[in-house]
Write a protein that holds these residues in place. Structure first.
Motif, PDB file in Angstrom:
ATOM      1  N   VAL A  30      32.434  37.931  28.181  1.00  0.00           N
ATOM      2  CA  VAL A  30      33.412  36.839  28.097  1.00  0.00           C
ATOM      3  C   VAL A  30      33.870  36.466  29.508  1.00  0.00           C
ATOM      4  CG1 VAL A  30      35.746  36.264  27.324  1.00  0.00           C
ATOM      5  CG2 VAL A  30      34.196  37.496  25.791  1.00  0.00           C
ATOM      6  N   THR A  31      33.995  35.175  29.775  1.00  0.00           N
ATOM      7  CA  THR A  31      34.454  34.721  31.084  1.00  0.00           C
ATOM      8  C   THR A  31      35.981  34.784  31.174  1.00  0.00           C
ATOM      9  OG1 THR A  31      34.689  32.415  30.430  1.00  0.00           O
ATOM     10  CG2 THR A  31      32.505  33.116  31.211  1.00  0.00           C
ATOM     11  N   ARG A  32      36.481  34.650  32.404  1.00  0.00           N
ATOM     12  CA  ARG A  32      37.928  34.622  32.587  1.00  0.00           C
ATOM     13  C   ARG A  32      38.555  33.431  31.866  1.00  0.00           C
ATOM     14  NH1 ARG A  32      38.416  35.841  39.101  1.00  0.00           N
ATOM     15  NH2 ARG A  32      38.116  38.107  38.997  1.00  0.00           N
ATOM     16  N   ASP A  33      37.872  32.287  31.927  1.00  0.00           N
ATOM     17  CA  ASP A  33      38.408  31.096  31.269  1.00  0.00           C
ATOM     18  C   ASP A  33      38.530  31.313  29.767  1.00  0.00           C
ATOM     19  OD1 ASP A  33      38.686  29.607  33.608  1.00  0.00           O
ATOM     20  OD2 ASP A  33      36.623  28.871  33.528  1.00  0.00           O
TER      21      ASP A  33
ATOM     22  N   SER B 120      42.095  32.414  25.135  1.00  0.00           N
ATOM     23  CA  SER B 120      42.325  33.147  23.883  1.00  0.00           C
ATOM     24  C   SER B 120      43.776  33.540  23.688  1.00  0.00           C
ATOM     25  CB  SER B 120      41.442  34.399  23.840  1.00  0.00           C
ATOM     26  OG  SER B 120      41.919  35.393  24.735  1.00  0.00           O
ATOM     27  N   VAL B 121      44.538  33.635  24.790  1.00  0.00           N
ATOM     28  CA  VAL B 121      45.949  34.011  24.682  1.00  0.00           C
ATOM     29  C   VAL B 121      46.885  32.953  25.264  1.00  0.00           C
ATOM     30  CG1 VAL B 121      45.471  36.472  24.638  1.00  0.00           C
ATOM     31  CG2 VAL B 121      45.804  35.351  26.828  1.00  0.00           C
ATOM     32  N   GLY B 122      46.318  31.836  25.782  1.00  0.00           N
ATOM     33  CA  GLY B 122      47.134  30.734  26.265  1.00  0.00           C
ATOM     34  C   GLY B 122      47.841  30.995  27.576  1.00  0.00           C
ATOM     35  N   ILE B 123      47.136  31.640  28.537  1.00  0.00           N
ATOM     36  CA  ILE B 123      47.722  31.863  29.856  1.00  0.00           C
ATOM     37  C   ILE B 123      46.795  31.275  30.911  1.00  0.00           C
ATOM     38  CG2 ILE B 123      48.973  33.940  29.154  1.00  0.00           C
ATOM     39  CD1 ILE B 123      46.790  35.620  30.427  1.00  0.00           C
ATOM     40  N   SER B 124      47.260  31.243  32.173  1.00  0.00           N
ATOM     41  CA  SER B 124      46.454  30.678  33.247  1.00  0.00           C
ATOM     42  C   SER B 124      45.280  31.585  33.580  1.00  0.00           C
ATOM     43  CB  SER B 124      47.309  30.481  34.499  1.00  0.00           C
ATOM     44  OG  SER B 124      47.642  31.739  35.071  1.00  0.00           O
ATOM     45  N   ARG B 125      44.266  30.979  34.203  1.00  0.00           N
ATOM     46  CA  ARG B 125      43.080  31.741  34.605  1.00  0.00           C
ATOM     47  C   ARG B 125      43.448  32.809  35.627  1.00  0.00           C
ATOM     48  NH1 ARG B 125      39.057  31.806  38.463  1.00  0.00           N
ATOM     49  NH2 ARG B 125      36.910  32.088  37.675  1.00  0.00           N
ATOM     50  N   LYS B 126      44.361  32.479  36.539  1.00  0.00           N
ATOM     51  CA  LYS B 126      44.765  33.428  37.576  1.00  0.00           C
ATOM     52  C   LYS B 126      45.468  34.635  36.969  1.00  0.00           C
ATOM     53  CE  LYS B 126      47.274  33.735  41.964  1.00  0.00           C
ATOM     54  NZ  LYS B 126      48.064  32.997  42.968  1.00  0.00           N
ATOM     55  N   LEU B 127      46.371  34.394  36.019  1.00  0.00           N
ATOM     56  CA  LEU B 127      47.076  35.499  35.373  1.00  0.00           C
ATOM     57  C   LEU B 127      46.106  36.323  34.521  1.00  0.00           C
ATOM     58  CD1 LEU B 127      49.671  37.001  34.833  1.00  0.00           C
ATOM     59  CD2 LEU B 127      50.204  35.338  33.014  1.00  0.00           C
ATOM     60  N   ALA B 128      45.162  35.653  33.869  1.00  0.00           N
ATOM     61  CA  ALA B 128      44.163  36.365  33.073  1.00  0.00           C
ATOM     62  C   ALA B 128      43.328  37.287  33.956  1.00  0.00           C
ATOM     63  CB  ALA B 128      43.260  35.370  32.349  1.00  0.00           C
ATOM     64  N   ALA B 129      42.971  36.809  35.157  1.00  0.00           N
ATOM     65  CA  ALA B 129      42.179  37.627  36.073  1.00  0.00           C
ATOM     66  C   ALA B 129      42.934  38.902  36.453  1.00  0.00           C
ATOM     67  CB  ALA B 129      41.844  36.819  37.335  1.00  0.00           C
ATOM     68  N   PHE B 130      44.239  38.780  36.661  1.00  0.00           N
ATOM     69  CA  PHE B 130      45.065  39.945  36.987  1.00  0.00           C
ATOM     70  C   PHE B 130      45.013  40.972  35.861  1.00  0.00           C
ATOM     71  CE2 PHE B 130      49.220  41.989  36.327  1.00  0.00           C
ATOM     72  CZ  PHE B 130      49.315  42.756  37.483  1.00  0.00           C
ATOM     73  N   HIS B 131      45.219  40.504  34.624  1.00  0.00           N
ATOM     74  CA  HIS B 131      45.225  41.419  33.482  1.00  0.00           C
ATOM     75  C   HIS B 131      43.844  42.019  33.233  1.00  0.00           C
ATOM     76  CE1 HIS B 131      49.330  40.771  32.467  1.00  0.00           C
ATOM     77  NE2 HIS B 131      49.188  39.505  32.081  1.00  0.00           N
ATOM     78  N   LEU B 132      42.809  41.222  33.372  1.00  0.00           N
ATOM     79  CA  LEU B 132      41.452  41.713  33.145  1.00  0.00           C
ATOM     80  C   LEU B 132      41.075  42.796  34.143  1.00  0.00           C
ATOM     81  CD1 LEU B 132      39.742  38.297  32.387  1.00  0.00           C
ATOM     82  CD2 LEU B 132      40.023  40.176  30.755  1.00  0.00           C
ATOM     83  N   ASP B 133      41.476  42.610  35.390  1.00  0.00           N
ATOM     84  CA  ASP B 133      41.172  43.624  36.404  1.00  0.00           C
ATOM     85  C   ASP B 133      41.923  44.931  36.125  1.00  0.00           C
ATOM     86  OD1 ASP B 133      39.413  41.971  37.682  1.00  0.00           O
ATOM     87  OD2 ASP B 133      40.841  41.287  39.203  1.00  0.00           O
ATOM     88  N   LYS B 134      43.120  44.835  35.550  1.00  0.00           N
ATOM     89  CA  LYS B 134      43.853  46.035  35.147  1.00  0.00           C
ATOM     90  C   LYS B 134      43.081  46.794  34.069  1.00  0.00           C
ATOM     91  CE  LYS B 134      47.792  45.996  37.476  1.00  0.00           C
ATOM     92  NZ  LYS B 134      48.224  47.134  38.328  1.00  0.00           N
ATOM     93  N   LEU B 135      42.488  46.048  33.133  1.00  0.00           N
ATOM     94  CA  LEU B 135      41.705  46.671  32.065  1.00  0.00           C
ATOM     95  C   LEU B 135      40.425  47.311  32.621  1.00  0.00           C
ATOM     96  CD1 LEU B 135      42.164  43.890  29.367  1.00  0.00           C
ATOM     97  CD2 LEU B 135      43.092  46.215  29.264  1.00  0.00           C
ATOM     98  N   VAL B 136      39.846  46.685  33.644  1.00  0.00           N
ATOM     99  CA  VAL B 136      38.670  47.272  34.297  1.00  0.00           C
ATOM    100  C   VAL B 136      39.059  48.568  35.005  1.00  0.00           C
ATOM    101  CG1 VAL B 136      36.969  46.962  36.140  1.00  0.00           C
ATOM    102  CG2 VAL B 136      37.438  45.084  34.550  1.00  0.00           C
TER     103      VAL B 136
END
Length: 261
Positions: free
Chosen positions: A41-44, A49-65
């Motif tokens: 799945v891409t960042r976009d 999927s949760v209605g947030i910005s791409r930049k904020l999603a990248a922050f959360h995704l990197d935390k999960l990584v």
């Protein structure tokens, strides 16, 4: 004077860290979306999927990584090559999160019982096969630890120090009562040990005895010494050495199994 190496996080600590990462709502919902997607799945897509910005999603995704729950790589969705940098995509790892406080190791017990069933020998009954399987596994774990750490000759004190690290990882909550005696404050097999104490405590004792053999610790043995709310096994001096550090009124190694788990 050399200091002891810093304690490493055990499996339980890692599981707690992973759960804490998922406590944030958007992060948890993105993780669920990516698991259900069954594809990278891409960042976009994750952001949408949760209605947030791409930049904020990248922050959360990197935390999960960082927590080991997702892995990331660069890939063009659909396999179509385009000009420019490929987007970063995310997919679940194979990590399984189980948190139990105090720590429980029912999967180890189940694995030992499965080994016993699959390797039962002629003339053995089920209980004998279980004890043999537990002792063999413990010996294998001890031998592997010895190959990895190359500790040389292990007397009682250094041997128990080496044992503490593994026993802590397995959830036994070891406590050093004396330089040559180790008490295990937690039973990783509770409450199953309470339901079948002779079988489960016997397998636990066989596993720890095999571990000491494989690690080749001199002057230390695993003894059944149940105490309420604790593991039924204590590690301490071998035969002929108990008088050097016996605690008056302490638990007896001849106690019957089952009263402590």
């Amino acid at each position: 004077m050399a200091s002891d190496p810093p304690a490493q996080a055990g499996p339980a600590d890692s599981a707690i860290d992973s759960v804490s990462v998922l406590s944030e709502d958007s992060r948890r919902r993105m993780f669920a979306f990516i698991r259900r997607a069954r594809r990278a799945v891409t960042r976009d897509e994750a952001a949408a999927s949760v209605g947030i910005s791409r930049k904020l999603a990248a922050f959360h995704l990197d935390k999960l990584v960082d927590a080991g729950l997702l892995r990331a790589r660069y890939e063009t969705p659909g396999g179509t090559r385009k000009v420019g940098r490929q987007p970063k995509v995310y997919e679940p790892t194979d990590a399984q999160i189980t948190v139990s406080i105090p720590d429980r190791r029912h999967e180890l017990l189940a694995d030992l019982l499965l080994d016993a069933v699959l390797t039962e020998r002629a003339g053995e009954n089920a209980r004998q096969a279980a004890m043999r399987a537990a002792q063999e596994r413990g010996r294998q774990v001890g031998e592997a630890a010895r190959r990895e750490t190359r500790p040389g000759r292990l007397g009682p004190e250094r041997g128990l120090t080496t044992c503490e690290r593994l026993l802590d990882q397995y959830g036994y909550e070891p406590v050093r009562e004396t330089p040559t005696r180790l008490r295990l404050r937690n039973c990783p097999f509770h409450p199953l040990a309470a339901k079948a104490p002779e079988l489960v405590c016997g397998m636990n004792h066989a596993f720890l005895s095999g571990y000491l053999d494989g690690l080749d610790v001199n002057g230390v043995r695993a003894a059944l010494a149940p105490e309420p709310g604790e593991c039924c096994v204590r590690l301490g001096p071998g035969e002929g050495e108990a008088a050097t550090d016996e605690t008056p009124g302490g638990p007896s190694s001849s106690s019957a199994p089952g009263t402590g788990c």
